[in-house]
Design a protein around this motif. Structure first.
Motif, mmCIF file in Angstrom:
data_model
loop_
_atom_site.group_PDB
_atom_site.id
_atom_site.type_symbol
_atom_site.label_atom_id
_atom_site.label_comp_id
_atom_site.label_asym_id
_atom_site.label_seq_id
_atom_site.Cartn_x
_atom_site.Cartn_y
_atom_site.Cartn_z
ATOM 1 N N ASN A 260 0.803 -1.212 0.000
ATOM 2 C CA ASN A 260 0.000 0.000 0.000
ATOM 3 C C ASN A 260 0.842 1.272 0.000
ATOM 4 O OD1 ASN A 260 -2.677 0.366 -0.406
ATOM 5 N ND2 ASN A 260 -3.306 0.042 1.699
ATOM 6 N N PRO A 261 1.892 1.383 0.851
ATOM 7 C CA PRO A 261 2.689 2.621 0.847
ATOM 8 C C PRO A 261 3.393 2.895 -0.474
ATOM 9 C CG PRO A 261 3.129 1.310 2.816
ATOM 10 C CD PRO A 261 2.358 0.452 1.885
ATOM 11 N N LEU A 262 3.498 1.898 -1.318
ATOM 12 C CA LEU A 262 4.224 2.082 -2.586
ATOM 13 C C LEU A 262 3.319 2.556 -3.717
ATOM 14 C CD1 LEU A 262 6.565 -1.023 -2.637
ATOM 15 C CD2 LEU A 262 7.158 1.321 -2.133
ATOM 16 N N ASN A 263 2.057 2.806 -3.406
ATOM 17 C CA ASN A 263 1.116 3.218 -4.449
ATOM 18 C C ASN A 263 1.080 2.206 -5.592
ATOM 19 O OD1 ASN A 263 0.534 5.628 -3.059
ATOM 20 N ND2 ASN A 263 2.346 6.597 -3.936
ATOM 21 N N ALA A 264 0.947 0.945 -5.213
ATOM 22 C CA ALA A 264 0.971 -0.134 -6.216
ATOM 23 C C ALA A 264 -0.428 -0.422 -6.744
ATOM 24 C CB ALA A 264 1.581 -1.392 -5.597
ATOM 25 N N SER A 265 -1.170 0.609 -7.063
ATOM 26 C CA SER A 265 -2.553 0.407 -7.496
ATOM 27 C C SER A 265 -2.618 -0.337 -8.833
ATOM 28 C CB SER A 265 -3.267 1.757 -7.621
ATOM 29 O OG SER A 265 -2.576 2.607 -8.527
ATOM 30 N N GLN A 266 -1.708 -0.041 -9.754
ATOM 31 C CA GLN A 266 -1.735 -0.717 -11.054
ATOM 32 C C GLN A 266 -1.409 -2.198 -10.913
ATOM 33 O OE1 GLN A 266 0.896 1.389 -13.681
ATOM 34 N NE2 GLN A 266 -0.478 3.149 -13.917
ATOM 35 N N GLU A 267 -0.429 -2.512 -10.083
ATOM 36 C CA GLU A 267 -0.064 -3.913 -9.877
ATOM 37 C C GLU A 267 -1.196 -4.686 -9.200
ATOM 38 O OE1 GLU A 267 1.861 -1.378 -9.227
ATOM 39 O OE2 GLU A 267 3.613 -1.664 -10.539
ATOM 40 N N ILE A 268 -1.838 -4.073 -8.223
ATOM 41 C CA ILE A 268 -2.955 -4.732 -7.538
ATOM 42 C C ILE A 268 -4.104 -4.964 -8.513
ATOM 43 C CG2 ILE A 268 -4.703 -4.436 -5.732
ATOM 44 C CD1 ILE A 268 -2.598 -2.915 -4.100
ATOM 45 N N GLU A 269 -4.386 -3.963 -9.345
ATOM 46 C CA GLU A 269 -5.463 -4.096 -10.332
ATOM 47 C C GLU A 269 -5.170 -5.221 -11.321
ATOM 48 O OE1 GLU A 269 -9.208 -2.527 -11.832
ATOM 49 O OE2 GLU A 269 -8.069 -2.217 -9.983
ATOM 50 N N LEU A 270 -3.936 -5.292 -11.804
ATOM 51 C CA LEU A 270 -3.560 -6.349 -12.745
ATOM 52 C C LEU A 270 -3.655 -7.721 -12.090
ATOM 53 C CD1 LEU A 270 -2.416 -7.300 -15.444
ATOM 54 C CD2 LEU A 270 -0.119 -6.780 -14.585
ATOM 55 N N SER A 271 -3.195 -7.840 -10.879
ATOM 56 C CA SER A 271 -3.244 -9.107 -10.164
ATOM 57 C C SER A 271 -4.679 -9.578 -9.982
ATOM 58 C CB SER A 271 -2.551 -8.959 -8.809
ATOM 59 O OG SER A 271 -2.621 -10.153 -8.065
ATOM 60 N N LEU A 272 -5.571 -8.681 -9.581
ATOM 61 C CA LEU A 272 -6.968 -9.052 -9.364
ATOM 62 C C LEU A 272 -7.686 -9.335 -10.680
ATOM 63 C CD1 LEU A 272 -7.922 -6.577 -6.502
ATOM 64 C CD2 LEU A 272 -7.330 -8.991 -6.321
ATOM 65 N N ASP A 273 -7.328 -8.622 -11.732
ATOM 66 C CA ASP A 273 -7.919 -8.918 -13.047
ATOM 67 C C ASP A 273 -7.569 -10.339 -13.487
ATOM 68 O OD1 ASP A 273 -9.143 -6.483 -13.322
ATOM 69 O OD2 ASP A 273 -7.596 -5.595 -14.593
ATOM 70 N N ARG A 274 -6.308 -10.710 -13.327
ATOM 71 C CA ARG A 274 -5.892 -12.062 -13.728
ATOM 72 C C ARG A 274 -6.567 -13.117 -12.853
ATOM 73 N NH1 ARG A 274 0.663 -11.218 -14.680
ATOM 74 N NH2 ARG A 274 0.490 -10.079 -16.658
ATOM 75 N N LEU A 275 -6.698 -12.838 -11.565
ATOM 76 C CA LEU A 275 -7.384 -13.780 -10.681
ATOM 77 C C LEU A 275 -8.829 -13.963 -11.121
ATOM 78 C CD1 LEU A 275 -7.532 -15.492 -8.065
ATOM 79 C CD2 LEU A 275 -8.160 -13.385 -6.863
ATOM 80 N N ALA A 276 -9.506 -12.871 -11.415
ATOM 81 C CA ALA A 276 -10.908 -12.949 -11.829
ATOM 82 C C ALA A 276 -11.056 -13.739 -13.128
ATOM 83 C CB ALA A 276 -11.469 -11.530 -12.007
ATOM 84 N N GLN A 277 -10.180 -13.497 -14.088
ATOM 85 C CA GLN A 277 -10.256 -14.225 -15.355
ATOM 86 C C GLN A 277 -10.018 -15.713 -15.155
ATOM 87 O OE1 GLN A 277 -7.305 -12.119 -17.600
ATOM 88 N NE2 GLN A 277 -8.598 -10.334 -17.959
ATOM 89 N N ALA A 278 -9.024 -16.053 -14.345
ATOM 90 C CA ALA A 278 -8.728 -17.469 -14.106
ATOM 91 C C ALA A 278 -9.884 -18.155 -13.387
ATOM 92 C CB ALA A 278 -7.441 -17.595 -13.287
ATOM 93 N N LEU A 279 -10.471 -17.504 -12.400
ATOM 94 C CA LEU A 279 -11.594 -18.097 -11.674
ATOM 95 C C LEU A 279 -12.785 -18.311 -12.593
ATOM 96 C CD1 LEU A 279 -11.486 -16.094 -8.302
ATOM 97 C CD2 LEU A 279 -10.846 -18.484 -8.655
ATOM 98 N N GLN A 280 -13.108 -17.312 -13.406
ATOM 99 C CA GLN A 280 -14.264 -17.408 -14.278
ATOM 100 C C GLN A 280 -14.115 -18.532 -15.297
ATOM 101 O OE1 GLN A 280 -17.193 -16.071 -14.285
ATOM 102 N NE2 GLN A 280 -17.829 -16.982 -16.223
ATOM 103 N N VAL A 281 -12.968 -18.582 -15.967
ATOM 104 C CA VAL A 281 -12.769 -19.606 -17.001
ATOM 105 C C VAL A 281 -12.666 -20.990 -16.368
ATOM 106 C CG1 VAL A 281 -11.282 -20.359 -18.896
ATOM 107 C CG2 VAL A 281 -11.645 -17.932 -18.496
ATOM 108 N N ALA A 282 -12.025 -21.098 -15.213
ATOM 109 C CA ALA A 282 -11.907 -22.394 -14.543
ATOM 110 C C ALA A 282 -13.261 -22.918 -14.113
ATOM 111 C CB ALA A 282 -10.971 -22.273 -13.342
ATOM 112 N N MET A 283 -14.127 -22.048 -13.604
ATOM 113 C CA MET A 283 -15.466 -22.483 -13.207
ATOM 114 C C MET A 283 -16.300 -22.857 -14.421
ATOM 115 S SD MET A 283 -16.503 -19.915 -10.093
ATOM 116 C CE MET A 283 -18.075 -20.752 -9.868
ATOM 117 N N ALA A 284 -16.205 -22.068 -15.486
ATOM 118 C CA ALA A 284 -16.996 -22.345 -16.681
ATOM 119 C C ALA A 284 -16.605 -23.661 -17.336
ATOM 120 C CB ALA A 284 -16.837 -21.194 -17.674
ATOM 121 N N SER A 285 -15.339 -24.037 -17.235
ATOM 122 C CA SER A 285 -14.862 -25.271 -17.873
ATOM 123 C C SER A 285 -14.997 -26.493 -16.971
ATOM 124 C CB SER A 285 -13.395 -25.110 -18.279
ATOM 125 O OG SER A 285 -12.572 -24.945 -17.131
ATOM 126 N N GLY A 286 -15.370 -26.303 -15.711
ATOM 127 C CA GLY A 286 -15.494 -27.426 -14.788
ATOM 128 C C GLY A 286 -14.201 -27.803 -14.106
#
Length: 372
Positions: A260-286
């Motif tokens: 948080n003190p490093l203003n890592a907002s872009q890195e956090i956003e990218l990390s969560l975007d990738r997590l969301a994509q992986a979760l969605q595709v993994a659930m959709a494929s079984g």
């Protein structure tokens, strides 16, 4: 010993002898066994002894993960750390023994879990694995596709695929590399010069490699529904266990708080975007067997992310109806908590009075005033 396994014509005999020599027994001799095994497999890579690599692949599949990680570490040390440029020799086994490559990737992702700066994969190793998978995404499914599988997998052994480890790499990488280059804090604050420096964090080459890897992982996940159905395991076997997602989410949350003190907002956003994509595709494929409620409770502590919110909300199923009343439109999303659905208007608005038309008078000029 390497020549013996190469010259033995019966695969079953090779496998039995290899297992007898190198299977851990839980005694003091295990260290000597692992040392000898590391040297044998390293030599097999150097001289391309495919029978030895195939035996090592079987050994990795039926040996506790603790020992598999030790063998992977020995190979990484030999070909990525000790002799510069020797990674080219390791790259060649991609075509010689894809089965060993699959098990090696699984072991490496278990070894380098990005939990500390020392456990970030070396650049040469990362580039080699990403190129392997990008060239042939089915490489990471070889063990799964060629192994008789029961619905319940043994605990404490390598996964059937390296998918969990690769997802961990893609999701944690932006935050782990940002932490790796974290500057020392002065009075608990980061100087403006460091906070705005674009060079602090993941370098361009690493960023492109992890993006390329993330794309390949999503492509593999999209094919899993067909493979699970063919094996009659769809809905019965989760190749990505929900229990493995729990520590991953906890690590992301911890890293996000730490950075948080490093203003890592872009890195956090990218990390969560990738997590969301992986979760969605993994659930959709079984590949991931869980409910949306499980995801909501799991991700409730994570920083807000629009894509992740869409994933954990899930699609809204409209109730069946005979006909829609005039003026009614189905809601695309469920209304916010505390607000009901907007009802249709009971009646149409009365018609507005018409205004008389203006008569056009020719020859009338209009003053032009320039805008200052």
């Amino acid at each position: 010993m390497c020549n013996y396994f190469q010259e033995q014509t019966k695969d079953s005999v090779r496998q039995i002898i290899f297992s007898s020599l190198f299977s851990p027994q839980g005694n003091k001799a295990d260290d000597s066994r692992m040392s000898l095994l590391g040297k044998l497999v390293s030599m097999a890579v150097a001289v391309c002894r495919i029978p030895v690599l195939e035996c090592a692949a079987s050994w990795l599949q039926r040996t506790p993960v603790l020992y598999c990680v030790r063998l992977a570490k020995a190979l990484v040390d030999d070909y990525c750390c000790l002799v510069p440029g020797s990674i080219q020799t390791l790259k060649q086994i991609f075509s010689a023994s894809p089965r060993f490559c699959c098990q090696f990737i699984t072991s490496v992702t278990a070894l380098y879990d990005l939990s500390s700066d020392d456990l970030i994969p070396p650049m040469d190793l990362l580039e080699m694995i990403v190129n392997w998978i990008f060239e042939d995404p089915r490489l990471i499914l070889i063990t799964f596709l060629n192994t008789p599988i029961a619905a319940n997998l043994p605990i404490g052994f390598l996964e059937l695929t390296p998918l969990v480890g690769l997802i961990r790499w893609c999701v944690k990488a932006p935050l782990a590399y940002k932490r790796k280059k974290k500057p020392p804090l002065a009075n608990g604050h980061v100087s403006n010069k460091v906070a705005k420096d674009p060079g602090v964090g993941m370098d361009r080459d690493s960023h492109l490699l992890y993006s390329k890897l993330h794309l390949s992982v999503l492509q593999v996940l999209m094919t899993l529904q067909l493979h699970l159905t063919e094996k009659n395991l769809y809905g019965r076997l989760g190749l990505i266990l929900f229990d493995h997602m729990v520590p991953l989410v906890e690590e992301i949350n911890r890293l996000a708080d730490e950075l948080n003190p490093l203003n890592a907002s872009q890195e956090i956003e990218l990390s969560l975007d990738r997590l969301a994509q992986a979760l969605q595709v993994a659930m959709a494929s079984g590949a991931l067997l869980c409910t949306r409620d499980d995801l909501r409770s799991l991700c409730s502590r994570l920083p807000h992310n629009n894509l992740l919110q869409l994933v954990i909300s899930g699609p809204v199923q409209q109730p069946p109806h005979a006909a829609l009343p005039p003026g009614f439109y189905p809601h695309i999303h469920t209304p916010p908590l505390g607000y009901g659905a907007v009802p249709a208007h009971p009646a149409a608005h009365p018609a507005l009075p018409t205004h008389p038309g203006h008569t056009f008078i020719s020859g009338v000029t209009f003053p032009f005033r320039p805008i200052r």
